[in-house]
Scaffold this motif. Structure first.
Motif, PDB file in Angstrom:
ATOM      1  N   ASP A 466       0.860  -1.194   0.000  1.00 15.92           N
ATOM      2  CA  ASP A 466       0.000   0.000   0.000  1.00 15.92           C
ATOM      3  C   ASP A 466       0.891   1.237   0.000  1.00 15.92           C
ATOM      4  OD1 ASP A 466      -2.329   1.492  -0.016  1.00 15.92           O
ATOM      5  OD2 ASP A 466      -2.935   0.994   2.028  1.00 15.92           O
ATOM      6  N   TYR A 467       0.284   2.404   0.015  1.00 17.23           N
ATOM      7  CA  TYR A 467       1.030   3.666   0.168  1.00 17.23           C
ATOM      8  C   TYR A 467       0.261   4.545   1.132  1.00 17.23           C
ATOM      9  CZ  TYR A 467      -2.262   4.853  -3.638  1.00 17.23           C
ATOM     10  OH  TYR A 467      -3.380   5.010  -4.416  1.00 17.23           O
ATOM     11  N   ASP A 468       0.992   5.463   1.783  1.00 15.72           N
ATOM     12  CA  ASP A 468       0.429   6.202   2.913  1.00 15.72           C
ATOM     13  C   ASP A 468      -0.005   7.621   2.575  1.00 15.72           C
ATOM     14  OD1 ASP A 468       0.727   4.054   4.639  1.00 15.72           O
ATOM     15  OD2 ASP A 468       2.793   4.584   5.122  1.00 15.72           O
ATOM     16  N   HIS A 469      -0.190   7.934   1.313  1.00 12.68           N
ATOM     17  CA  HIS A 469      -0.705   9.260   0.957  1.00 12.68           C
ATOM     18  C   HIS A 469      -1.997   9.102   0.173  1.00 12.68           C
ATOM     19  CE1 HIS A 469       0.742   8.738  -3.206  1.00 12.68           C
ATOM     20  NE2 HIS A 469       1.900   8.344  -2.702  1.00 12.68           N
ATOM     21  N   GLY A 470      -2.694  10.199  -0.022  1.00 13.97           N
ATOM     22  CA  GLY A 470      -3.901  10.161  -0.829  1.00 13.97           C
ATOM     23  C   GLY A 470      -3.583   9.832  -2.279  1.00 13.97           C
ATOM     24  N   THR A 471      -4.585   9.414  -3.005  1.00 13.38           N
ATOM     25  CA  THR A 471      -4.389   9.075  -4.422  1.00 13.38           C
ATOM     26  C   THR A 471      -4.555  10.293  -5.319  1.00 13.38           C
ATOM     27  OG1 THR A 471      -5.155   6.819  -4.012  1.00 13.38           O
ATOM     28  CG2 THR A 471      -5.238   7.588  -6.283  1.00 13.38           C
ATOM     29  N   GLY A 472      -5.318  11.278  -4.870  1.00 10.80           N
ATOM     30  CA  GLY A 472      -5.533  12.440  -5.734  1.00 10.80           C
ATOM     31  C   GLY A 472      -5.974  13.669  -4.977  1.00 10.80           C
ATOM     32  N   HIS A 473      -5.512  14.827  -5.413  1.00 11.89           N
ATOM     33  CA  HIS A 473      -5.909  16.123  -4.865  1.00 11.89           C
ATOM     34  C   HIS A 473      -6.422  16.998  -5.992  1.00 11.89           C
ATOM     35  CE1 HIS A 473      -2.225  17.936  -6.567  1.00 11.89           C
ATOM     36  NE2 HIS A 473      -1.612  16.829  -6.162  1.00 11.89           N
ATOM     37  N   GLY A 474      -7.253  17.979  -5.661  1.00 14.04           N
ATOM     38  CA  GLY A 474      -7.709  18.924  -6.659  1.00 14.04           C
ATOM     39  C   GLY A 474      -6.598  19.875  -7.064  1.00 14.04           C
ATOM     40  N   VAL A 475      -6.734  20.461  -8.251  1.00 11.60           N
ATOM     41  CA  VAL A 475      -5.746  21.417  -8.768  1.00 11.60           C
ATOM     42  C   VAL A 475      -6.488  22.625  -9.339  1.00 11.60           C
ATOM     43  CG1 VAL A 475      -3.882  21.788 -10.443  1.00 11.60           C
ATOM     44  CG2 VAL A 475      -4.103  19.566  -9.299  1.00 11.60           C
ATOM     45  N   GLY A 476      -5.988  23.821  -9.019  1.00  9.59           N
ATOM     46  CA  GLY A 476      -6.618  25.056  -9.461  1.00  9.59           C
ATOM     47  C   GLY A 476      -6.171  25.494 -10.846  1.00  9.59           C
ATOM     48  N   HIS A 477      -6.833  26.551 -11.346  1.00 10.13           N
ATOM     49  CA  HIS A 477      -6.526  27.121 -12.653  1.00 10.13           C
ATOM     50  C   HIS A 477      -5.661  28.363 -12.453  1.00 10.13           C
ATOM     51  CE1 HIS A 477      -7.819  29.863 -16.111  1.00 10.13           C
ATOM     52  NE2 HIS A 477      -7.109  28.909 -16.670  1.00 10.13           N
ATOM     53  N   PHE A 478      -4.338  28.218 -12.669  1.00 14.95           N
ATOM     54  CA  PHE A 478      -3.360  29.254 -12.327  1.00 14.95           C
ATOM     55  C   PHE A 478      -3.634  29.730 -10.900  1.00 14.95           C
ATOM     56  CE2 PHE A 478      -1.536  33.757 -13.179  1.00 14.95           C
ATOM     57  CZ  PHE A 478      -0.298  33.370 -12.696  1.00 14.95           C
ATOM     58  N   LEU A 479      -3.806  28.716 -10.024  1.00 17.78           N
ATOM     59  CA  LEU A 479      -4.021  28.964  -8.603  1.00 17.78           C
ATOM     60  C   LEU A 479      -3.326  27.849  -7.823  1.00 17.78           C
ATOM     61  CD1 LEU A 479      -7.674  30.367  -8.359  1.00 17.78           C
ATOM     62  CD2 LEU A 479      -5.576  31.531  -7.666  1.00 17.78           C
ATOM     63  N   SER A 480      -3.959  27.345  -6.774  1.00 18.07           N
ATOM     64  CA  SER A 480      -3.292  26.375  -5.901  1.00 18.07           C
ATOM     65  C   SER A 480      -3.174  25.006  -6.555  1.00 18.07           C
ATOM     66  CB  SER A 480      -4.056  26.236  -4.589  1.00 18.07           C
ATOM     67  OG  SER A 480      -3.454  25.250  -3.785  1.00 18.07           O
ATOM     68  N   VAL A 481      -1.985  24.425  -6.445  1.00 17.43           N
ATOM     69  CA  VAL A 481      -1.775  23.074  -6.976  1.00 17.43           C
ATOM     70  C   VAL A 481      -2.429  22.037  -6.061  1.00 17.43           C
ATOM     71  CG1 VAL A 481       0.416  22.507  -5.822  1.00 17.43           C
ATOM     72  CG2 VAL A 481      -0.030  21.640  -8.131  1.00 17.43           C
ATOM     73  N   HIS A 482      -2.782  22.449  -4.851  1.00 14.91           N
ATOM     74  CA  HIS A 482      -3.524  21.578  -3.931  1.00 14.91           C
ATOM     75  C   HIS A 482      -4.829  22.285  -3.583  1.00 14.91           C
ATOM     76  CE1 HIS A 482       0.693  20.018  -2.821  1.00 14.91           C
ATOM     77  NE2 HIS A 482       0.119  19.151  -3.637  1.00 14.91           N
ATOM     78  N   GLU A 483      -5.866  21.985  -4.341  1.00 15.38           N
ATOM     79  CA  GLU A 483      -7.136  22.693  -4.231  1.00 15.38           C
ATOM     80  C   GLU A 483      -8.221  21.733  -3.758  1.00 15.38           C
ATOM     81  OE1 GLU A 483      -8.924  25.711  -7.296  1.00 15.38           O
ATOM     82  OE2 GLU A 483      -9.706  23.739  -7.841  1.00 15.38           O
TER      83      GLU A 483
END
Length: 597
Positions: A466-483
């Motif tokens: 297994d792995y200990d991080h999330g599988t996916g995060h949201g990404v903004g539009h010329f904004l936050s890479v973790h949205e």
């Protein structure tokens, strides 16, 4: 790096202030008053007090002792940077800070905090816990660090940028009226818009106040009729701002925010207790406002990219794909010649290819450039302990992203450096199978990322991994890479995935002291084209990231025919999309590495 004697003097100064404030302990989080992922140099209070430069941590200073709390990523780094004679080393996760205070301090003690640096939810929980032990939580009049930080860096002074309405897809008036209606539907009169990317999105502005995040510092109050007051550094207002945002926007110095909050008696104020700071909500509540706890009303509409925003995301990903591919072609050529580089040189070289794009602004996060065993630390940063040198017959992991004027990117590729073992190929292939399964998922309206998370883990699970991080995060539009608010992870998340949302698909595997693997593409949620008109409205993912995956690391025998077809079709699309942007040796490399397996 600060010297131990200097840190000792700073601790003495903080302790003097404990006496002034009549408190027994003071909590210093990594966060600043905006509670974002990235902190301007001026607000690195934890670093000033301890010497620790990591991205997550907390210190507690008492009259005789002090402790620093960090997570597993920083076990080595904290001991290198923080003097063990001045601070006790503790764990953010294994040593809950409030419980530790309850165990350490006698009844009747007072714990000081700067309520601007904590969420309201944290403040309420900490206050409740401490009360049970007979300990008071006190909001200090002046932050001890701010009082004594003599050569504190200034904030950036460059004007903020007016972001083109055409690229944004809607003008500010339309956005503010949309969010105003949402605030009204929640029974509120007004909302505190505290997230920096939220009010920048609302006003179609961007800035340079925070590293890796193109925003300005400030806060905003938005009424149900769409009128808005922005509290920020008014000296940064660019020419044409009033015309750009349209009617209904006032701008006031940020120093006036507290006074404005004291005028909200009888107002129903919507605020997010998990993202907005405690100070603002406490001030409004004490003034007689009725707090309505709810998710930031901008978060969900911002996450659902409109057609113009998606057009920018697709375009930026093709150019980014060409830049990263040029880097990977260069890297392969270097390895063939037996030339090895260190992790910092590799990260800088990768950025050099992105820098040729006139729309490129900066990295969207600090590049994770990790060779060999370093890649087993999934949030490794070569700047923390000094960059390691590549070694032959190993795996190199590079996780990087870019802020372009028309979009934000984030991609991870795992690269063979010379020969790799059958075991490493097996593990890469299991990760790839999970990536493909998630990429191919079809799901009905109402499905959350939590429900899809196991798609990416299933093949690892079958082999006991297994792995200990999330599988996916949201990404903004010329904004936050973790949205937010959407994500794909094991932990509870009730936000359904909706068309226009952009997320990462990044399963991984990490063998301690061995190697690390991650395969990451960004994907957009869209209506499922093959099931148009089906009984249930169904969605699917469409890959934005177009960059070759290293087939030298793949064991074809572990792939089904369907998975082989997915990989070949993906590489065919990569090749056709990037070929017009590449030439010479780079194009020859692309044609070679995207051949069908």
């Amino acid at each position: 790096m600060s010297q131990p004697c200097e840190i000792g003097q700073r601790l003495d100064a903080i302790r003097q202030q404990l006496t002034v404030e009549n408190i027994d302990a003071f909590i210093i989080p990594r966060a600043d008053e905006y509670l974002g992922e990235y902190v301007p140099e001026r607000n690195e209070r934890l670093q000033w007090a301890t010497g620790f430069t990591g991205s997550a941590g907390m210190a507690i200073v008492m009259k005789q002792t002090a402790a620093i709390f960090t997570d597993g990523r920083y076990t080595v780094q904290v001991r290198q940077q923080v003097n063990g004679e001045l601070f006790q080393y503790l764990s953010l996760t294994d040593d809950p800070q409030i419980q530790w205070l309850m165990d350490t301090l006698p009844k009747g003690s007072k714990v000081g905090v700067d309520s601007r640096l904590h969420t309201y939810a944290w403040y309420q929980q900490a206050q409740s816990q401490l009360q049970k032990a007979g300990i008071s939580l006190v909001n200090v009049n002046q932050n001890p660090i701010d009082v004594h930080w003599q050569s504190r860096p200034a904030l950036p002074t460059s004007p903020f940028r007016l972001f083109d309405h055409q690229g944004a897809g809607k003008n500010s008036i339309e956005k503010r009226q949309l969010i105003g209606d949402i605030i009204k539907s929640q029974g509120a009169d007004m909302a505190l818009i505290a997230a920096l990317d939220s009010f920048c999105w609302l006003l179609n502005i961007r800035g340079n106040d925070v590293p890796r995040l193109p925003v300005i510092l400030g806060n905003a109050l938005l009424s149900v009729d769409g009128t808005m007051t922005l509290f920020t550094d008014t000296a940064k207002l660019p020419q044409g701002f009033a015309e750009h945002v349209g009617d209904g926007v006032k701008v006031k110095p940020e120093t006036e925010l507290a006074a404005e909050l004291t005028k909200l008696s009888g107002i129903n104020l919507l605020a997010d207790p998990n993202s907005a700071n405690a100070f603002c909500q406490l001030t409004a509540k004490q003034a007689g406002a009725n707090l309505i706890a709810s998710l930031d009303p901008v978060a969900l509409p911002k996450a659902q990219k409109n057609s113009a925003e998606l057009e920018g995301m697709y375009a930026s990903h093709i150019r980014d794909g060409a830049a990263v591919s040029r880097f990977l072609a260069w890297l392969d050529a270097q390895v063939e010649q037996g030339v090895m580089h260190d992790e910092a040189q590799l990260a800088d070289k990768l950025e050099s290819f992105r820098l040729t794009d006139p729309l490129y602004q900066e990295p969207s996060f600090d590049t994770i450039s990790a060779t060999g065993a370093n890649a087993a630390m999934c949030h490794y940063n070569h700047n923390n302990a000094g960059p390691s040198m590549m070694t032959p017959d190993s795996i190199y992991l590079v996780d990087s992203g870019a802020q372009y004027l028309d979009g934000t990117t984030d991609v991870t590729r795992t690269i063979a450096i010379g020969n790799v073992t059958d075991e490493q190929r097996k593990m890469v292939t299991l990760v790839l199978k999970g990536h493909i399964a998630l990429d191919q998922a079809r799901f009905p309206r109402g499905t959350t990322g939590q429900q899809l998370d196991a798609f990416a883990r299933q093949y690892l699970w079958q082999h006991g991994f297994d792995y200990d991080h999330g599988t996916g995060h949201g990404v903004g539009h010329f904004l936050s890479v973790h949205e937010g608010p959407q994500r794909i992870a094991k932990n509870a998340n009730n936000v359904a995935l909706l068309p226009g949302m952009v997320l990462s698909n990044e399963p991984g595997y990490y063998r301690e002291d061995g190697f690390g693997i991650r395969i990451e593409n960004l994907v957009a949620v869209r209506p499922c084209q093959a099931l148009a008109g089906a009984e249930r409205e169904t969605f699917e993912f469409d890959a934005l990231t177009l960059i070759p995956m290293d087939t030298r690391l793949i064991d074809k025998n572990l792939l089904t025919e369907s998975e082989v077809n997915w990989l070949n079709q993906y590489h065919e699309k990569v090749c056709s999309s990037l070929s017009p942007l590449l030439s010479g040796d780079d194009l020859a490399w692309l044609n070679k590495v995207t051949q069908a397996i």
